[in-house]
Design a protein around this motif. Structure first.
Motif, PDB file in Angstrom:
ATOM      1  N   LYS A  94       0.829  -1.202   0.000  1.00 56.83           N
ATOM      2  CA  LYS A  94       0.000   0.000   0.000  1.00 56.83           C
ATOM      3  C   LYS A  94       0.869   1.260   0.000  1.00 56.83           C
ATOM      4  O   LYS A  94       0.556   2.239  -0.700  1.00 56.83           O
ATOM      5  N   ALA A 124       2.149   1.754  -3.484  1.00 57.61           N
ATOM      6  CA  ALA A 124       1.070   2.219  -4.370  1.00 57.61           C
ATOM      7  C   ALA A 124       0.773   3.699  -4.135  1.00 57.61           C
ATOM      8  O   ALA A 124       0.588   4.456  -5.099  1.00 57.61           O
ATOM      9  N   LEU A 125       0.719   4.131  -2.885  1.00 56.98           N
ATOM     10  CA  LEU A 125       0.439   5.537  -2.571  1.00 56.98           C
ATOM     11  C   LEU A 125       1.573   6.451  -3.039  1.00 56.98           C
ATOM     12  O   LEU A 125       1.326   7.535  -3.564  1.00 56.98           O
ATOM     13  N   GLU A 146       3.606   5.809  -5.501  1.00 58.61           N
ATOM     14  CA  GLU A 146       3.505   5.825  -6.965  1.00 58.61           C
ATOM     15  C   GLU A 146       2.395   6.766  -7.423  1.00 58.61           C
ATOM     16  O   GLU A 146       2.567   7.530  -8.375  1.00 58.61           O
ATOM     17  N   ASP A 147       1.247   6.755  -6.737  1.00 59.51           N
ATOM     18  CA  ASP A 147       0.141   7.657  -7.073  1.00 59.51           C
ATOM     19  C   ASP A 147       0.545   9.122  -6.945  1.00 59.51           C
ATOM     20  O   ASP A 147       0.082   9.967  -7.704  1.00 59.51           O
ATOM     21  N   GLU A 148       1.404   9.426  -5.968  1.00 59.52           N
ATOM     22  CA  GLU A 148       1.868  10.799  -5.755  1.00 59.52           C
ATOM     23  C   GLU A 148       2.922  11.211  -6.783  1.00 59.52           C
ATOM     24  O   GLU A 148       3.189  12.396  -6.954  1.00 59.52           O
ATOM     25  N   GLY A 149       3.527  10.240  -7.426  1.00 54.58           N
ATOM     26  CA  GLY A 149       4.548  10.539  -8.429  1.00 54.58           C
ATOM     27  C   GLY A 149       5.845  11.060  -7.842  1.00 54.58           C
ATOM     28  O   GLY A 149       6.612  11.733  -8.536  1.00 54.58           O
TER      29      GLY A 149
END
Length: 149
Positions: A53, A56-57, A59-62
């Motif tokens: 998790k 993933a978070l 990665e979502d923030e870049g």
């Protein structure tokens, strides 16, 4: 194959490339196993779910430099409460916990309350959230967000 006791009736088992004989207890044969990961009571652990998790978070923030900061503050219905945020900066007194490409940071003050804990990520009826399984907590609130020692 199970024997009459419901135990596995194997003559030996191969673990870690080594052949281990079973242990006989009261006529039943038990398979001897070695500990793959040693337990360290002074360690704070991330589960695979939590690490996944966090990755993933991030990665979502870049921003691959982000790390999950886990901290303790006063408050909540039980006295202390867990807090989570993302941080790029690692302080000199931070404990760094890494697992499967995910990094968590714990400051020195919070570490004393979290020592021996496991950080997990759970999805259930009450929603999705990070969960701290803290052996130091003597009481927790119903949702698990606050605790006392």
């Amino acid at each position: 194959m199970l024997n009459q006791c419901g135990c596995f009736a194997q003559k030996s088992v191969t673990l870690d490339g080594n052949n281990h004989p079973p242990i006989s207890i009261g006529g039943c044969e038990r398979i001897s196993m070695t500990v793959v990961e040693a337990f360290d009571p002074n360690e704070i652990r991330l589960t695979d779910n939590a690490a996944s998790k966090v990755r993933a978070l991030v990665e979502d923030e870049g921003n691959p430099g982000l790390k999950l900061r886990v901290y303790i503050t006063g408050g909540g219905c039980s006295g202390f409460q867990y807090g989570f945020s993302f941080d790029e900066a690692v302080s000199e007194d931070d404990m760094v916990v890494e697992r499967n490409g995910a990094t968590a940071l714990i400051d020195a003050m919070s570490y004393q309350y979290l020592v021996g804990s496991e950080l997990d990520y759970s999805e259930g009826l009450e929603g999705s959230r990070f969960v701290v399984n803290n052996p130091n907590a003597t009481t927790t609130c119903g949702c698990g967000a606050s605790f006392s020692i």
